[in-house]
Design a protein around this motif. Sequence first.
Motif, short mmCIF file in Angstrom:
data_model
loop_
_atom_site.label_atom_id
_atom_site.label_comp_id
_atom_site.label_asym_id
_atom_site.label_seq_id
_atom_site.Cartn_x
_atom_site.Cartn_y
_atom_site.Cartn_z
N CYS A 48 0.84 -1.21 0.00
CA CYS A 48 0.00 0.00 0.00
C CYS A 48 0.87 1.25 0.00
CB CYS A 48 -0.92 0.01 1.21
SG CYS A 48 -2.41 -0.99 1.05
N ALA A 49 1.92 1.26 0.82
CA ALA A 49 2.81 2.42 0.89
C ALA A 49 3.47 2.67 -0.46
CB ALA A 49 3.87 2.21 1.98
N GLU A 50 3.83 1.61 -1.17
CA GLU A 50 4.42 1.75 -2.50
C GLU A 50 3.39 2.23 -3.52
OE1 GLU A 50 5.90 -2.19 -3.14
OE2 GLU A 50 7.62 -1.90 -1.81
N GLU A 51 2.21 1.65 -3.50
CA GLU A 51 1.16 1.98 -4.47
C GLU A 51 0.71 3.44 -4.34
OE1 GLU A 51 -0.65 0.11 -6.83
OE2 GLU A 51 0.64 -1.65 -6.58
N VAL A 52 0.57 3.91 -3.12
CA VAL A 52 0.05 5.26 -2.91
C VAL A 52 1.01 6.31 -3.48
CG1 VAL A 52 0.97 5.74 -0.58
CG2 VAL A 52 -1.27 6.65 -1.24
N LEU A 53 2.30 5.99 -3.56
CA LEU A 53 3.26 6.93 -4.11
C LEU A 53 3.07 7.19 -5.60
CD1 LEU A 53 6.53 5.82 -2.27
CD2 LEU A 53 5.06 7.79 -1.76
N GLY A 108 -3.33 10.39 -2.66
CA GLY A 108 -3.69 9.04 -2.26
C GLY A 108 -3.78 8.91 -0.76
N VAL A 109 -4.64 8.01 -0.34
CA VAL A 109 -4.82 7.74 1.08
C VAL A 109 -4.89 6.23 1.27
CG1 VAL A 109 -7.35 7.93 0.98
CG2 VAL A 109 -6.19 8.32 3.14
N VAL A 110 -4.27 5.77 2.35
CA VAL A 110 -4.33 4.36 2.74
C VAL A 110 -5.17 4.27 4.00
CG1 VAL A 110 -3.02 2.35 3.53
CG2 VAL A 110 -2.07 3.82 1.74
N ILE A 111 -6.14 3.38 3.98
CA ILE A 111 -6.97 3.14 5.16
C ILE A 111 -6.56 1.78 5.72
CG2 ILE A 111 -9.31 2.85 6.06
CD1 ILE A 111 -10.26 4.57 3.65
N PRO A 112 -5.75 1.78 6.79
CA PRO A 112 -5.32 0.51 7.38
C PRO A 112 -6.38 -0.01 8.36
CG PRO A 112 -4.01 2.35 8.26
CD PRO A 112 -5.09 2.93 7.37
N MET A 113 -6.94 -1.14 8.03
CA MET A 113 -8.02 -1.70 8.85
C MET A 113 -7.56 -1.95 10.29
SD MET A 113 -11.23 -2.33 8.53
CE MET A 113 -11.39 -2.42 6.77
N ASP A 114 -6.31 -2.38 10.47
CA ASP A 114 -5.83 -2.62 11.84
C ASP A 114 -5.92 -1.33 12.67
OD1 ASP A 114 -5.27 -5.24 11.22
OD2 ASP A 114 -3.11 -4.95 11.04
N ASP A 115 -5.55 -0.20 12.08
CA ASP A 115 -5.62 1.07 12.80
C ASP A 115 -7.06 1.47 13.06
OD1 ASP A 115 -2.88 1.04 12.56
OD2 ASP A 115 -2.77 2.75 11.19
N LEU A 116 -7.91 1.28 12.07
CA LEU A 116 -9.32 1.63 12.22
C LEU A 116 -9.96 0.83 13.35
CD1 LEU A 116 -11.62 3.33 10.92
CD2 LEU A 116 -12.10 1.34 9.50
N ARG A 117 -9.61 -0.45 13.43
CA ARG A 117 -10.17 -1.28 14.50
C ARG A 117 -9.73 -0.78 15.88
NH1 ARG A 117 -11.46 -5.83 15.72
NH2 ARG A 117 -9.44 -6.68 16.31
N LEU A 118 -8.56 -0.19 15.97
CA LEU A 118 -8.06 0.31 17.26
C LEU A 118 -8.77 1.57 17.73
CD1 LEU A 118 -4.24 -0.41 16.96
CD2 LEU A 118 -5.98 -1.71 18.21
N TRP A 119 -9.68 2.09 16.90
CA TRP A 119 -10.51 3.19 17.37
C TRP A 119 -11.42 2.73 18.50
CZ3 TRP A 119 -12.53 5.90 12.29
CH2 TRP A 119 -11.45 6.50 11.63
N VAL A 120 -11.67 1.43 18.58
CA VAL A 120 -12.44 0.89 19.70
C VAL A 120 -11.54 0.96 20.93
CG1 VAL A 120 -13.58 -1.15 20.66
CG2 VAL A 120 -13.77 -0.66 18.20
N ARG A 121 -11.93 1.76 21.89
CA ARG A 121 -11.11 1.99 23.08
C ARG A 121 -11.50 1.14 24.26
NH1 ARG A 121 -6.54 4.01 21.36
NH2 ARG A 121 -6.80 5.95 20.25
#
Length: 156
Positions: free
Chosen positions: A13-18, A23-36
């Motif tokens: 993803c980091a390579e593709e976005v360049l 471009g924006v990358v939405i990392p699902m792992d990070d999004l899931r960590l919004w649950v506190r």
Amino acid sequence: MTGPPGAGKTTRCAEEVLSSARGVVIPMDDLRLWVRSGLADSVPWTDETKRQFTLAEEGAFRLALVYLGAGFDVWIDHCRNLPRWENVLDSFARELAEVEVRKLLVLPALEVNLAQNASRTNKDFDPAVLVATIEGTYARYEADLPGVQGWEIVGR
């Protein structure tokens, strides 16, 4: 973009976005960590884990639509089986009708995947706990491929 844990999705993803002007990358792992409070771990997989992943997937696609509408290219970085990806894409078919959707499966050889996982430093846990998950998801991707259309396999 999908693939087993440690396959190289985040790096890809980091390579593709360049290659994109915006471009924006939405990392699902990070999004899931919004649950506190009450975050369900992905190992072991439970009904609550499934529910939280489903919520995160819907949220990721809705967020992607906002960025797409503003002229950004979007990559979603997520480990999920191909039929589930197809279901999510189908549920947003109307919203994505005018969008070029590129479906990438990062699937290096299993031995490479396991070695990459063992050398990871971007997780706050011992990546060895993912070995069985990698082996299982790898087999699932291989089994699911004949039944889905349009997936580009990278990393082999």
